[in-house]
Design a protein around this motif. Structure first.
Motif, short mmCIF file in Angstrom:
data_model
loop_
_atom_site.label_atom_id
_atom_site.label_comp_id
_atom_site.label_asym_id
_atom_site.label_seq_id
_atom_site.Cartn_x
_atom_site.Cartn_y
_atom_site.Cartn_z
N PHE A 8 15.45 5.82 7.69
CA PHE A 8 14.28 5.22 8.41
C PHE A 8 13.50 5.48 7.04
CE2 PHE A 8 10.87 3.39 9.97
CZ PHE A 8 10.61 2.43 9.97
N GLY A 9 13.17 7.07 7.42
CA GLY A 9 11.63 8.08 6.48
C GLY A 9 12.28 7.70 5.26
N MET A 10 13.29 7.36 4.91
CA MET A 10 13.84 7.64 3.64
C MET A 10 13.53 5.91 2.59
SD MET A 10 17.38 10.59 3.51
CE MET A 10 17.60 9.67 2.06
N THR A 11 14.10 4.82 3.80
CA THR A 11 14.08 4.39 2.68
C THR A 11 11.95 3.10 2.76
OG1 THR A 11 15.83 3.34 4.29
CG2 THR A 11 14.46 1.35 3.46
N VAL A 12 11.84 3.66 3.97
CA VAL A 12 10.20 2.95 3.83
C VAL A 12 9.70 3.98 2.96
CG1 VAL A 12 8.03 3.10 4.89
CG2 VAL A 12 10.07 2.80 6.35
N GLY A 13 9.29 5.05 2.64
CA GLY A 13 9.53 6.09 1.24
C GLY A 13 9.20 5.75 -0.10
N GLY A 14 11.03 5.17 0.32
CA GLY A 14 11.35 4.86 -0.96
C GLY A 14 11.04 3.62 -1.69
N TRP A 15 10.25 2.24 -0.73
CA TRP A 15 10.15 1.48 -0.87
C TRP A 15 9.07 1.44 -1.69
CZ3 TRP A 15 6.32 -1.21 1.23
CH2 TRP A 15 5.87 -2.78 1.47
N ILE A 16 7.99 2.45 -1.08
CA ILE A 16 6.36 2.49 -1.17
C ILE A 16 6.44 3.77 -2.35
CG2 ILE A 16 4.55 3.91 -0.43
CD1 ILE A 16 5.42 3.31 2.38
N GLY A 17 6.98 4.03 -2.62
CA GLY A 17 7.23 4.70 -4.34
C GLY A 17 7.16 3.79 -4.75
N TRP A 18 8.74 3.22 -4.88
CA TRP A 18 8.93 1.94 -6.06
C TRP A 18 7.81 0.79 -6.35
CZ3 TRP A 18 13.80 1.99 -9.24
CH2 TRP A 18 13.32 1.12 -9.92
N ALA A 19 6.94 0.39 -5.00
CA ALA A 19 6.41 -0.63 -5.23
C ALA A 19 4.73 0.23 -6.01
CB ALA A 19 5.66 -0.76 -3.47
N LEU A 20 4.25 1.30 -5.66
CA LEU A 20 3.50 1.57 -6.25
C LEU A 20 3.75 2.16 -7.92
CD1 LEU A 20 2.69 4.95 -3.80
CD2 LEU A 20 1.29 2.10 -3.88
N GLY A 21 5.07 2.89 -7.66
CA GLY A 21 5.62 3.04 -9.78
C GLY A 21 5.69 1.61 -9.98
N ASP A 22 6.14 0.52 -9.83
CA ASP A 22 6.06 -0.60 -9.92
C ASP A 22 4.82 -1.05 -11.55
OD1 ASP A 22 7.87 -2.66 -11.02
OD2 ASP A 22 7.31 -3.81 -9.80
N HIS A 23 3.85 -0.66 -10.31
CA HIS A 23 2.98 -1.23 -11.39
C HIS A 23 3.20 -0.73 -12.74
CE1 HIS A 23 1.52 -3.19 -8.65
NE2 HIS A 23 1.01 -2.48 -8.00
N PHE A 24 3.64 0.47 -13.68
CA PHE A 24 3.36 1.49 -15.14
C PHE A 24 5.09 1.83 -15.29
CE2 PHE A 24 0.80 4.15 -11.00
CZ PHE A 24 -0.80 3.27 -11.88
N GLY A 25 6.21 0.63 -14.70
CA GLY A 25 6.90 0.72 -15.48
C GLY A 25 8.40 1.29 -14.34
N LEU A 26 9.38 1.22 -15.32
CA LEU A 26 10.18 1.13 -14.78
C LEU A 26 11.07 2.72 -14.09
CD1 LEU A 26 13.19 -0.02 -13.99
CD2 LEU A 26 14.19 0.28 -15.63
N PHE A 27 10.69 3.46 -15.13
CA PHE A 27 10.31 5.14 -15.28
C PHE A 27 10.00 5.38 -14.05
CE2 PHE A 27 10.29 9.25 -16.28
CZ PHE A 27 11.66 9.69 -15.96
#
Length: 52
Positions: A8-27
């Motif tokens: 559950f922590g991996m899922t939520v952490g990965g989602w939050i990281g993706w949402a934050l990084g999406d503003h700066f690009g795919l990489f």
């Protein structure tokens, strides 16, 4: 319970990281998702060890 909260922590952490990084690009989204997954796993297991 340790594995469940870790997952559950991996899922939520990965989602939050993706949402934050999406503003700066795919990489950036990929890298922050990877970091968020690791952080989520750490805190999910820590929570399971302390309370269950």
């Amino acid at each position: 319970m340790n594995k469940l909260l870790g997952f559950f922590g991996m899922t939520v952490g990965g989602w939050i990281g993706w949402a934050l990084g999406d503003h700066f690009g795919l990489f950036a989204a990929f890298v922050l998702s990877f970091v968020g997954t690791g952080v989520g796993l750490y805190y999910g297991r820590k929570l399971a060890n302390e309370y269950f």
